[in-house]
Design a protein around this motif. Sequence first.
Motif, PDB file in Angstrom:
ATOM      1  N   THR A 125       0.822  -1.216   0.000  1.00  0.00           N
ATOM      2  CA  THR A 125       0.000   0.000   0.000  1.00  0.00           C
ATOM      3  C   THR A 125       0.855   1.263   0.000  1.00  0.00           C
ATOM      4  OG1 THR A 125      -0.135  -0.034   2.421  1.00  0.00           O
ATOM      5  CG2 THR A 125      -1.889  -1.151   1.194  1.00  0.00           C
ATOM      6  N   HIS A 126       2.172   1.112   0.172  1.00  0.00           N
ATOM      7  CA  HIS A 126       3.050   2.283   0.247  1.00  0.00           C
ATOM      8  C   HIS A 126       3.866   2.502  -1.012  1.00  0.00           C
ATOM      9  CE1 HIS A 126       3.097   1.499   4.881  1.00  0.00           C
ATOM     10  NE2 HIS A 126       2.024   2.178   4.498  1.00  0.00           N
ATOM     11  N   ILE A 127       3.681   1.688  -2.056  1.00  0.00           N
ATOM     12  CA  ILE A 127       4.633   1.736  -3.177  1.00  0.00           C
ATOM     13  C   ILE A 127       4.451   2.958  -4.080  1.00  0.00           C
ATOM     14  CG2 ILE A 127       4.895  -0.773  -3.184  1.00  0.00           C
ATOM     15  CD1 ILE A 127       3.117  -0.858  -5.669  1.00  0.00           C
ATOM     16  N   ASP A 128       3.470   3.797  -3.821  1.00  0.00           N
ATOM     17  CA  ASP A 128       3.363   5.059  -4.556  1.00  0.00           C
ATOM     18  C   ASP A 128       4.142   6.186  -3.867  1.00  0.00           C
ATOM     19  OD1 ASP A 128      -0.089   4.372  -5.349  1.00  0.00           O
ATOM     20  OD2 ASP A 128       1.703   4.020  -6.559  1.00  0.00           O
ATOM     21  N   LEU A 129       4.537   5.961  -2.622  1.00  0.00           N
ATOM     22  CA  LEU A 129       5.188   7.004  -1.829  1.00  0.00           C
ATOM     23  C   LEU A 129       6.676   7.084  -2.128  1.00  0.00           C
ATOM     24  CD1 LEU A 129       3.629   6.284   1.695  1.00  0.00           C
ATOM     25  CD2 LEU A 129       2.759   7.791  -0.091  1.00  0.00           C
ATOM     26  N   THR A 130       7.221   8.266  -1.936  1.00  0.00           N
ATOM     27  CA  THR A 130       8.675   8.426  -1.892  1.00  0.00           C
ATOM     28  C   THR A 130       9.005   9.186  -0.618  1.00  0.00           C
ATOM     29  OG1 THR A 130      10.651   9.186  -3.058  1.00  0.00           O
ATOM     30  CG2 THR A 130       8.702  10.598  -3.219  1.00  0.00           C
ATOM     31  N   CYS A 131       9.966   8.677   0.149  1.00  0.00           N
ATOM     32  CA  CYS A 131      10.256   9.232   1.479  1.00  0.00           C
ATOM     33  C   CYS A 131      11.764   9.319   1.670  1.00  0.00           C
ATOM     34  CB  CYS A 131       9.656   8.363   2.585  1.00  0.00           C
ATOM     35  SG  CYS A 131       7.913   7.963   2.357  1.00  0.00           S
TER      36      CYS A 131
END
Length: 659
Positions: free
Chosen positions: A157-163
């Motif tokens: 569910t986090h693979i669209d994020l960049t951090c």
Amino acid sequence: MELRQEQRQHIDTLVRLSEGQAIGLGGCREVIRRSWERCVGEYRLDPGRPRPVRVLTQQAINEHRESVDELLHVARAGVDQLFAQVAPLGYVLLLTDRRGITVEFRGQREQDRALRRAGLYLGADWDERYAGTCAVGTCIHDAHAITCHQREHFDATHIDLTCTAAPITDPQGQVIAVLDISALQSPRALESQNFGLPLVNLYARMIEDAYFLHRYRDCLILRFDTDREFVHLNGRGLIAIEEDGSVIAANGEGRALIDAHLRRWPPWSAGRMPSATQLFDSEIGDLLGLPAANDDQLRAFRVRANDMTCFMSLIEPRRRHIASRSMPSSPTPIPVLDRLASDDPAMYRVLKLARRLRNESVSVLITGETGTGKEVLARALHDSGSRAKGPFVAVNCAAIPESLIESELFGYLPGAFTGGRSKGMRGLIQQADGGTLFLDEIGDMPLSLQTRLLRVLAEREVMPLGAERAVRVDIRVITATHRDMTGLIANGRFREDLYYRLNGAQLRLPALRERADKHYVIRSVYDSLVADRGADIRLRADAMSALLAYAWPGNIRQLKNALSFALATVDGDEITVHDLPEECQGGFVGVPQILEQAPQAPATDEGRSLHALLQEASWNVSLVARRLGVSRPTVYRRMRRYGLVPPNQRETLSAQAVS
């Protein structure tokens, strides 16, 4: 939850990893691969079952924030500056504690729902053991800055994020917080994030050094750098020392220098940590004499460990600095003026001019917003000058009824008018003879009296009502106003010739929100109030942080009222952010309370008792306050402390959390 094809492919890759296969991992960075292996091997996270975002209750958030309140206090400026730089690029900012809980958050209001769903919000848990591979959690584990870009996240569910995250360490080198910038969307290439790592690292170091300076503010601190021009501005090395040169603590650059020294001369050769005179080719007198070494208070020293040259300054302890302020820098000390400010540039200019004017007879006009301390400055001018032994008579021209102001100012003889005192009265101008007459809110003086005041200033004599002869007066006139005097003159409401008589010199007081020494002002006002009450009550860092963040439209007067309220209503021996008036609690209270579930009765006896009373009174806070014999704000503070939310608000908050 329905998964996209990209998410299913990501899950398949991690499932193969959990089964011991390396297929599809060829391009994976080593730091990410190690984290994935921890997630499936050590934490037993199932890649096929993405976890929902975990957000703590408001009570839990408060507890985490309170555990790092000192850090939050010093980090606020760095957090705001970094967010101002990355917000236009679509990034939000998170500051987490050492457990990965978000304790400070900055984001765009229009992205609110999407950010909550993604877990980029206050109270979100980014511990690697729960959220899997992510910038915050992996940064905490490795104690190194890292970018975790899109598919490098473990949870699908986090693979669209960049951090991008960087650790903040304490003076012993232990991670105490993580600074992170994140975006909901970004270009596919990892190289698109190359700007983030050095930027976040820079601000993490700045916050780290600010925290170091705060922690050791009562110690001698050596600040050093290899470039002379940067020492005062942003010297990289900080070492706190005792007066004999013993090292107390150091920041990252300082610890690196100590480590280099110990590698060259192992600790067993000396039996203890090196002193500052061992680290640098110097005597203790050379270090303690730095403030007087050169015009720029810097001196070059050789670093023994590597023979490099560094430039050094000395930051003296706060207690020594305060003591030095009261020491005479000239034959005539003037502490009554020195106490009005610390290091605010605008106040420095005001007080510098005030020192020159204190013994002069020239009239002074003090301007500034209401509540900025105009009467305090006027009294300080009087008390520090040659008229200090004479009277100081303050008159608020806006507070005296227009029908009485003439008789109040000029006085009257017996029988001058019906209703007057039988023996007459000396006017306030005469009462100020030999001293200072302070006319506050001079812009509100009626036009009819402005002509008579002009005569007093020109002739230095006053004519009481009913008198036939004028009375000589020796006064210095100081006036003050928050009004636009040039506008009043243009509108015919104030005499131009009187204005120039009063404005022999003008002192403009800055608003409290504009002052760089707000911390000093808040502490000075608070200490004065505590001393008057004879109380021993501490002002906690979270309260100070809220006070510093507030805009103070009413300036110092409003600040004094707010602190008086907190002291009058506090339960216990320390004032927290919850004890301040609601308008001063700012974003801390206004943060949306994202709940995992509807709050139940709290665990403590006091919390359970309050919960029961509220239920019995159908959540009528006024009724509960009367039963407890306390004020409504006190009940509200206790409700926030124990996470008690009325049922009607609870439904709204739960709906927000789901959305």
